[in-house]
Scaffold this active site. Structure first.
Site, PDB file in Angstrom:
ATOM      1  N   SER A 257       8.512   0.057 -31.411  1.00  0.00           N
ATOM      2  CA  SER A 257       9.277  -0.392 -30.252  1.00  0.00           C
ATOM      3  C   SER A 257       8.444  -1.435 -29.533  1.00  0.00           C
ATOM      4  O   SER A 257       7.301  -1.691 -29.904  1.00  0.00           O
ATOM      5  CB  SER A 257       9.537   0.780 -29.309  1.00  0.00           C
ATOM      6  OG  SER A 257       8.321   1.135 -28.678  1.00  0.00           O
ATOM      7  N   LYS A 258       9.026  -2.006 -28.492  1.00  0.00           N
ATOM      8  CA  LYS A 258       8.305  -3.044 -27.751  1.00  0.00           C
ATOM      9  C   LYS A 258       6.959  -2.526 -27.244  1.00  0.00           C
ATOM     10  O   LYS A 258       6.027  -3.284 -27.056  1.00  0.00           O
ATOM     11  CB  LYS A 258       9.151  -3.538 -26.587  1.00  0.00           C
ATOM     12  CG  LYS A 258      10.212  -4.504 -27.051  1.00  0.00           C
ATOM     13  CD  LYS A 258      10.899  -5.184 -25.884  1.00  0.00           C
ATOM     14  CE  LYS A 258      11.993  -6.091 -26.408  1.00  0.00           C
ATOM     15  NZ  LYS A 258      12.982  -6.419 -25.420  1.00  0.00           N
TER      16      LYS A 258
END
Ligand code: GLU
Length: 501
Positions: A257-258
């Site tokens: 994920s980010k």
């Protein structure tokens, strides 16, 4: 595959403004599967979440897929009238028509619950540690009640009527036979109050109408698939083959994920990775060629790709491996600087030193040798600044081990005189090394006591490429060896200052 339906896969991204690494993998596998079996690879834009729309995102998506060589056979840019439009927001009447059919068949129902009621319900469920789900308040409204509310123009959504008992099962090409208890599935929304369908509904309608034979997507959609299967059944449609790809995990084994770092493909391109390397690396996220060789071009991937070699466990996104593959591709392609995105990135990082191109070309092989790959170019680039500007350093760095400054100074003076007497053609690292070492020995200097101060005089750094490599670059650069000789002079005078103290 004669006599069977033509294979059709689809890549169905939401236009979020960037291409997620996981989405590129899905697109790649869609492409590989379609190409392998002579099928069609379709691009469909799933833009029903109107809050997430980003202007220009669709054009950007098409452009980037094409850059990677994953050209969709059909899509908004290349519509086939039989299946168009390819953008979900342009297909609203279709979803409404099919939603009505479901309501008529009692497989879906109108829900008039106010947001406030749903909000309270969610809070109660949270307090009772239950997973959020709709409680079926409108599930059994009488036809008269429904008609009355519709006549009053009451706001509504359409929900899927999931059977309360039984199981929904299907075969996944990767995960095998899967069963889900219906009681655990939620009566989720199919059409929102603004008339837009949600993903779970629109993808089923579109996959059917677009005659998609194989639905390839990430594992995160595995648990929504039983809802899709129920919809295919409710419509009496043949369901496509489902083919889920394993999750992509970061190095802590969390879903990528980010938070884990860069997830946008554009970021990796910006860092200077080769497209061939990115695609090759991504192909290995969940697919194991079971060969010693792992370096494959897109056409080689098409040739080798086999669904049987797709793994179930999560695939770790390891940047070091990406760097490794990038290095292999760099060797294979043997690019000119202008075609090398990493060279261009290095040039951008040197923006404070205009006119650097010629020198960078000379230094670039040294950079490649010393960095892990595009992942650490930015943080390592400063180590090469001394090629472009006079280094600043403390005179004490010139002193190797306990070398007295007077001795270091004397050694540098001798080396400078020797270097000043050489011809331009002598400045080839290997030949220079032999010559310089012979001179050092002849003068009775200890190697380290000569080469350390020389290297520091040139680079101003504790760690840097060796003095011979540095001298070769200077000799070939537009300013010539003079720069190097001046730096040695400067070091000599710094040492004189120390000796005076
Ligand atoms: N629009 C979905 C996404 O953005 C597509 C999922 C699917 O392929 O069914 O990932």
């Amino acid at each position: 595959m004669t006599g069977q339906k033509k294979i059709r896969t689809r890549f169905a991204p939401s236009p979020t403004g960037y291409l997620h690494i996981g989405s590129l993998r899905t697109a790649l596998f869609d492409y590989l599967f379609a190409r392998k079996y002579g099928g069609d690879f379709v691009l469909r834009i799933e833009d029903t979440d109107r809050q997430r729309l980003v202007p220009g995102a669709v054009e950007n998506l098409i452009k980037i897929l094409q850059e990677f060589g994953l050209k969709p056979d059909e899509g908004p840019h290349k519509p086939d009238p039989k299946y168009a439009p390819y953008v979900q927001s342009e297909r609203l009447p279709l979803y409404n028509k099919y939603a009505k059919t479901l309501v008529e068949r009692q497989m879906a129902y109108y829900c008039f619950c106010a947001t406030e009621r749903l909000e309270n319900l969610r809070k109660q469920q949270e307090a009772q540690k239950q997973p959020p789900h709709y409680d079926g308040f409108c599930r059994d409204l009488s036809a008269t009640d429904v008609q009355a509310k519709l006549a009053q123009n009451a706001e509504y959504v359409i929900r899927q009527r999931i059977p309360k008992t039984g199981v929904t099962e299907y075969d996944d090409l990767v995960y095998g036979h899967l069963q889900f208890k219906n009681e655990l599935l939620d009566d989720s929304i199919l059409v929102k109050s603004d008339g837009y369908p949600v993903y779970n509904f629109a993808n089923v309608v579109d996959d059917h109408l677009m005659e998609i034979t194989h639905v390839i997507r990430g594992e995160e959609f595995l648990s929504s698939t039983p809802k899709h299967v129920l919809l295919y059944k409710a419509f009496g449609w043949t369901q496509p083959v489902f083919f889920h790809l394993p999750l992509i995990l970061d190095e802590k084994r969390q879903k990528l994920s980010k938070r884990s770092g860069d997830v946008a493909v554009e970021e990796y391109l910006k860092k200077g990775y080769l497209k061939e390397a990115i695609l090759n690396f991504i192909s290995l996220l969940g697919w194991n060629p079971k060969t010693a060789d792992e370096i494959f071009s897109l056409s080689e991937l098409v040739e080798r790709f086999e669904v049987e070699k797709v793994n179930k466990p999560g695939a770790i996104f390891d940047v070091r491996k990406l760097d490794f593959i990038d290095r292999q591709w760099r060797k294979r392609l043997n690019l000119k600087s202008d075609d090398d995105p990493l060279f261009r990135r290095a040039q951008t990082l040197l923006k404070d030193f205009p006119g650097n191109r010629k020198v960078l070309e000379l230094v670039y092989p040294q950079i490649l040798e010393r960095i892990a790959g595009p992942s650490d170019l930015e943080e390592r680039m400063a180590e090469f600044n001394f090629y472009f500007k006079e280094p600043r350093y403390d005179a004490s760095l010139l002193l190797w081990k306990k070398l007295p400054s007077a001795q270091a100074k004397l050694n540098l003076q001798k080396l400078k005189r020797f270097l000043a007497g050489l011809k331009p053609e002598d400045f080839i690292a290997t030949a220079l090394e032999a010559k310089l070492k012979a001179f050092i020995a002849e003068q009775g200097m200890a190697t380290g006591e000569a080469l350390w101060p020389l290297r520091v005089a040139l680079s101003g750094q504790k760690n840097s490429p060796g003095p011979f490599e540095i001298l070769e670059v200077f000799a070939k650069s537009p300013a010539g060896i003079k720069i190097a000789l001046n730096r040695i002079d400067k070091a000599i005078s710094m040492l004189s200052d120390i000796s005076k103290d």
